[in-house]
Design a protein around this motif. Sequence first.
Motif, mmCIF file in Angstrom:
data_model
loop_
_atom_site.group_PDB
_atom_site.id
_atom_site.type_symbol
_atom_site.label_atom_id
_atom_site.label_comp_id
_atom_site.label_asym_id
_atom_site.label_seq_id
_atom_site.Cartn_x
_atom_site.Cartn_y
_atom_site.Cartn_z
ATOM 1 N N UNK A 21 94.337 22.253 48.887
ATOM 2 C CA UNK A 21 94.913 23.283 49.748
ATOM 3 C C UNK A 21 95.202 24.528 48.920
ATOM 4 N N UNK A 22 95.139 25.672 49.570
ATOM 5 C CA UNK A 22 95.476 26.919 48.880
ATOM 6 C C UNK A 22 96.982 27.135 48.834
ATOM 7 N N UNK A 70 98.233 19.065 40.665
ATOM 8 C CA UNK A 70 97.429 20.278 40.557
ATOM 9 C C UNK A 70 95.971 19.863 40.501
ATOM 10 N N UNK A 71 95.112 20.687 41.082
ATOM 11 C CA UNK A 71 93.695 20.337 41.168
ATOM 12 C C UNK A 71 93.086 19.994 39.821
ATOM 13 N N UNK A 72 93.548 20.638 38.755
ATOM 14 C CA UNK A 72 92.958 20.365 37.437
ATOM 15 C C UNK A 72 93.182 18.922 37.007
ATOM 16 N N UNK A 73 94.187 18.245 37.600
ATOM 17 C CA UNK A 73 94.463 16.850 37.250
ATOM 18 C C UNK A 73 93.541 15.880 37.973
ATOM 19 N N UNK A 75 90.311 16.927 39.485
ATOM 20 C CA UNK A 75 88.902 17.299 39.468
ATOM 21 C C UNK A 75 88.302 17.099 38.090
ATOM 22 N N UNK A 76 87.005 16.822 38.060
ATOM 23 C CA UNK A 76 86.289 16.792 36.800
ATOM 24 C C UNK A 76 86.389 18.181 36.166
ATOM 25 N N UNK A 77 86.541 18.277 34.836
ATOM 26 C CA UNK A 77 86.663 19.600 34.199
ATOM 27 C C UNK A 77 85.568 20.573 34.588
ATOM 28 N N UNK A 78 84.333 20.085 34.767
ATOM 29 C CA UNK A 78 83.226 20.948 35.182
ATOM 30 C C UNK A 78 83.481 21.561 36.556
ATOM 31 N N UNK A 79 83.927 20.711 37.492
ATOM 32 C CA UNK A 79 84.190 21.179 38.852
ATOM 33 C C UNK A 79 85.317 22.203 38.847
ATOM 34 N N UNK A 80 86.349 21.931 38.057
ATOM 35 C CA UNK A 80 87.482 22.859 38.009
ATOM 36 C C UNK A 80 87.053 24.183 37.390
ATOM 37 N N UNK A 81 86.254 24.116 36.322
ATOM 38 C CA UNK A 81 85.826 25.336 35.627
ATOM 39 C C UNK A 81 84.952 26.205 36.530
ATOM 40 N N UNK A 82 84.109 25.594 37.356
ATOM 41 C CA UNK A 82 83.166 26.348 38.187
ATOM 42 C C UNK A 82 83.766 26.776 39.527
ATOM 43 N N UNK A 83 84.922 26.219 39.879
ATOM 44 C CA UNK A 83 85.520 26.544 41.171
ATOM 45 C C UNK A 83 85.969 27.999 41.213
ATOM 46 N N UNK A 84 85.948 28.563 42.413
ATOM 47 C CA UNK A 84 86.334 29.962 42.573
ATOM 48 C C UNK A 84 87.803 30.156 42.209
ATOM 49 N N UNK A 85 88.087 31.239 41.506
ATOM 50 C CA UNK A 85 89.442 31.527 41.051
ATOM 51 C C UNK A 85 90.028 32.694 41.842
ATOM 52 N N UNK A 89 93.836 34.074 38.293
ATOM 53 C CA UNK A 89 93.023 33.280 37.379
ATOM 54 C C UNK A 89 93.057 31.795 37.643
ATOM 55 N N UNK A 90 93.921 31.355 38.568
ATOM 56 C CA UNK A 90 93.996 29.925 38.896
ATOM 57 C C UNK A 90 93.005 29.610 40.012
ATOM 58 N N UNK A 91 92.652 28.337 40.144
ATOM 59 C CA UNK A 91 91.765 27.906 41.211
ATOM 60 C C UNK A 91 92.376 28.280 42.560
ATOM 61 N N UNK A 92 91.525 28.588 43.534
ATOM 62 C CA UNK A 92 92.029 29.025 44.841
ATOM 63 C C UNK A 92 92.726 27.909 45.609
ATOM 64 N N UNK A 93 92.470 26.656 45.227
ATOM 65 C CA UNK A 93 93.065 25.516 45.925
ATOM 66 C C UNK A 93 93.777 24.636 44.898
#
Length: 216
Positions: A21-22, A70-73, A75-85, A89-93
Amino acid sequence: MQIFAKLFWGFDPDYWPDVTFSRQGSLISLLERSRPGDLMAFVGTFGAETAEPDRGKLLGLAEFGRNRLHSREGLHPDAFAKAEKGPNGDIKWPHALLMTRAWRLINPPMAVDVLGRLPMAAISDAVLMSQEQQTAILTQRREELDVARTKAAWDEREQIASKVGHGGTMGPIPSSFLTTTARNALQPASTYAFQFGGRNVWKIGWANNPAKRLVH
């Protein structure tokens, strides 16, 4: 069991095994209104952010955990890194719940054909489906995916299973009704076994007209 629905940019539990969620308030609201074993229905948005074949479609279902993270916990690091920010600078969700079980729909239908038009609130918030909508969702053919790959997800899955059973509850939602029945024992009749969608859930019964019973 209850089913909620929300618009998402797709449904890929292998790559994105979270319900995100955002807004923190949207996640907290879902936890307050839901119970262990409830499900989230994923509906693809109509925007370019969703793959064209998935736009507007009912894509899948996910059972979700009860622990906020938090999503970073999750998601796979790749998915988190590529997700829209976002601008910060934080992930949108950033607000997430782990998927503990997930099902991909086979030949996903247009969501409007199954659920009708979702309210605008479904853009950011989880919307509780009516009994009719939930039954319509559960009649869709689906296949289960393996999503409990981390210890955290597996632990949450086991906690839910301890409350609702390891098989979960994927059958029709009970509803109240008043009816009058009549039976003519002289008419030909059949015993039927109806499978509920693609799940190992069956209804065994007796009817003079099994085809008509199936429709109703």
